[in-house]
Design an enzyme around this catalytic site. Structure first.
Site, PDB file in Angstrom:
ATOM      1  N   HIS A 198       3.672  -2.403   3.017  1.00  0.00           N
ATOM      2  CA  HIS A 198       3.674  -1.048   2.450  1.00  0.00           C
ATOM      3  C   HIS A 198       4.959  -0.784   1.664  1.00  0.00           C
ATOM      4  O   HIS A 198       6.052  -1.145   2.115  1.00  0.00           O
ATOM      5  CB  HIS A 198       3.555   0.003   3.568  1.00  0.00           C
ATOM      6  CG  HIS A 198       2.251  -0.057   4.291  1.00  0.00           C
ATOM      7  ND1 HIS A 198       1.978  -1.002   5.251  1.00  0.00           N
ATOM      8  CD2 HIS A 198       1.126   0.702   4.172  1.00  0.00           C
ATOM      9  CE1 HIS A 198       0.746  -0.825   5.708  1.00  0.00           C
ATOM     10  NE2 HIS A 198       0.205   0.185   5.067  1.00  0.00           N
ATOM     11  N   HIS A 253      -6.116   2.957  -4.331  1.00  0.00           N
ATOM     12  CA  HIS A 253      -6.038   3.199  -2.882  1.00  0.00           C
ATOM     13  C   HIS A 253      -6.407   4.641  -2.549  1.00  0.00           C
ATOM     14  O   HIS A 253      -5.923   5.197  -1.562  1.00  0.00           O
ATOM     15  CB  HIS A 253      -4.643   2.859  -2.367  1.00  0.00           C
ATOM     16  CG  HIS A 253      -4.540   2.645  -0.886  1.00  0.00           C
ATOM     17  ND1 HIS A 253      -5.525   2.036  -0.142  1.00  0.00           N
ATOM     18  CD2 HIS A 253      -3.543   2.964  -0.006  1.00  0.00           C
ATOM     19  CE1 HIS A 253      -5.140   1.974   1.122  1.00  0.00           C
ATOM     20  NE2 HIS A 253      -3.954   2.540   1.241  1.00  0.00           N
ATOM     21  N   ASP A 309       0.817  -1.214   0.000  1.00  0.00           N
ATOM     22  CA  ASP A 309       0.000   0.000   0.000  1.00  0.00           C
ATOM     23  C   ASP A 309       0.853   1.267   0.000  1.00  0.00           C
ATOM     24  O   ASP A 309       2.004   1.269   0.435  1.00  0.00           O
ATOM     25  CB  ASP A 309      -0.883   0.038   1.248  1.00  0.00           C
ATOM     26  CG  ASP A 309      -2.078  -0.890   1.173  1.00  0.00           C
ATOM     27  OD1 ASP A 309      -2.949  -0.785   2.049  1.00  0.00           O
ATOM     28  OD2 ASP A 309      -2.155  -1.717   0.252  1.00  0.00           O
ATOM     29  N   ASP A 310       0.207   2.353  -0.435  1.00  0.00           N
ATOM     30  CA  ASP A 310       0.632   3.742  -0.232  1.00  0.00           C
ATOM     31  C   ASP A 310       1.710   4.225  -1.196  1.00  0.00           C
ATOM     32  O   ASP A 310       2.182   5.344  -1.071  1.00  0.00           O
ATOM     33  CB  ASP A 310       1.104   3.999   1.212  1.00  0.00           C
ATOM     34  CG  ASP A 310       0.019   3.812   2.230  1.00  0.00           C
ATOM     35  OD1 ASP A 310      -1.140   3.585   1.827  1.00  0.00           O
ATOM     36  OD2 ASP A 310       0.307   3.862   3.441  1.00  0.00           O
ATOM     37  N   HIS A 333      -5.862   9.341   0.692  1.00  0.00           N
ATOM     38  CA  HIS A 333      -5.590   8.426   1.807  1.00  0.00           C
ATOM     39  C   HIS A 333      -6.250   8.917   3.093  1.00  0.00           C
ATOM     40  O   HIS A 333      -5.669   8.930   4.171  1.00  0.00           O
ATOM     41  CB  HIS A 333      -4.082   8.241   2.026  1.00  0.00           C
ATOM     42  CG  HIS A 333      -3.733   6.994   2.776  1.00  0.00           C
ATOM     43  ND1 HIS A 333      -3.777   6.919   4.147  1.00  0.00           N
ATOM     44  CD2 HIS A 333      -3.341   5.769   2.356  1.00  0.00           C
ATOM     45  CE1 HIS A 333      -3.423   5.710   4.547  1.00  0.00           C
ATOM     46  NE2 HIS A 333      -3.154   4.984   3.468  1.00  0.00           N
TER      47      HIS A 333
END
Length: 332
Positions: A300, A203, A152-153, A207
């Site tokens: 991540h 995503h 993620d991210d 965020h």
């Protein structure tokens, strides 16, 4: 079935099956750091908000890389998320028993009313049905001793290439859940992920881990604009397979918006908690707690210093190879 009816049905099913939830996490919530300024959300809190993740909350506000937002439009009352434990850093509010039908595109429709004809918020699929399964995917496809690695991210110019290199060494595939502006900022990384045969996942734009407190318009922007940004960065003909809400902040109507845009909501079953930087050994212990065939592992490649993640991934891949695991993608 109309889109509004679909969402109302989903909401009612979740309320019936899950009921009100309370926090089961015993860890202290992480305080926002200077690198993660909080979003200035001023819209009313949706009664009954609860997160949908099977692992403890993470408490990570939006990163400086993902500009903060100021949302003042009315929040859809009656939101109920579908994870058995609370969202990362999102305080729980009292449960609400009313099923939710989302407001229409101007966010002023009374709770429980059907979306107006021609609304662009929900209803992209012919006949109002979803293009993707609106339930949350938490298992790896392929059967046998298969796991699905997810990151993620990102993308991040320092950490993403190192993770791609490790995956290539082990002939492992993964799913990368990207932030829209990050993909636009580093399109060569998004293209590299696609070229490696890995999958891309939406995503969101900002965020924001409190999406369930925001309007339908806001959530549609977060999902659809990020989907477009990531696909554009990756190049023509790119398919995004999933939508992972920040912090697992899913509600039935957020899931419905994703499904209407051909994105399967993506959860996880095995949280490395690498964002906390507990040390390489700590990350591996976290993964081993819930490691089993079919696991969807959350790690991540962006959002901060991921040096521990890279070191832990190198050891984890050696371990998974030795234990006879193969690498696949989450169920679509």
């Amino acid at each position: 079935m109309t889109a509004a009816a679909l969402v109302a049905t989903l909401a009612g099913a979740v309320l019936t099956a899950c009921g009100p939830h309370t926090s089961t996490s015993t860890s202290a919530q992480a305080a926002p750091s200077a690198a993660y300024p909080s979003a200035s959300a001023q819209s009313p809190t949706a009664p009954g908000s609860a997160s949908d993740n099977p692992t403890p909350s993470r408490g990570v506000p939006p990163s400086a890389a993902y500009p903060s937002v100021s949302a003042q439009s009315p929040t859809a009352p009656g939101s109920t998320s579908d994870n058995p434990t609370p969202s990362r850093g999102v305080p729980l509010t009292p449960s609400h028993s009313a099923p939710l039908s989302p407001p229409n595109s101007n966010s002023t429709t009374a709770p429980g009313a059907a979306a107006s004809p021609g609304s662009s918020v929900i209803g992209k699929a012919p006949g109002g049905g979803p293009l993707a399964d609106p339930s949350i995917s938490r298992g790896a496809a392929g059967g046998g001793k298969t796991v699905a690695l997810t990151f993620d991210d990102g993308p991040d110019p320092r950490w993403t290439p190192q993770i791609l290199a490790l995956l290539a060494q082990h002939h492992a595939k993964a799913t990368f859940c990207e932030i829209g502006p990050q993909a636009q900022r580093f399109p060569y990384l998004t293209k590299a992920i696609k070229a490696a045969g890995d999958r891309l996942c939406d995503h969101s734009v900002h965020h924001n881990e409190q999406q369930d407190r925001m309007s339908v318009d806001y959530n549609t922007h977060e999902i659809v604009d990020a989907q477009r940004d990531i696909a554009d960065a990756a190049g023509a003909g790119t398919k995004l397979w999933y939508y992972r809400a920040p912090g697992g902040d899913f509600t039935p109507w957020i899931r419905a918006i994703a499904a209407q845009h051909d994105l399967r909501p993506l959860g996880w079953s095995d949280d490395a908690n690498d964002w906390r930087r507990p040390g390489v050994d700590g990350i591996l212990r976290n993964v081993d707690q819930n490691l089993r065939p079919g696991a969807v592992i959350l790690m991540h490649d962006g959002g901060g210093d991921r040096s521990q993640t890279v070191q832990a991934l190198a050891r984890l891949l050696d371990q998974l190879d030795a234990q006879g695991y193969s690498y696949g993608f989450p169920v679509v």
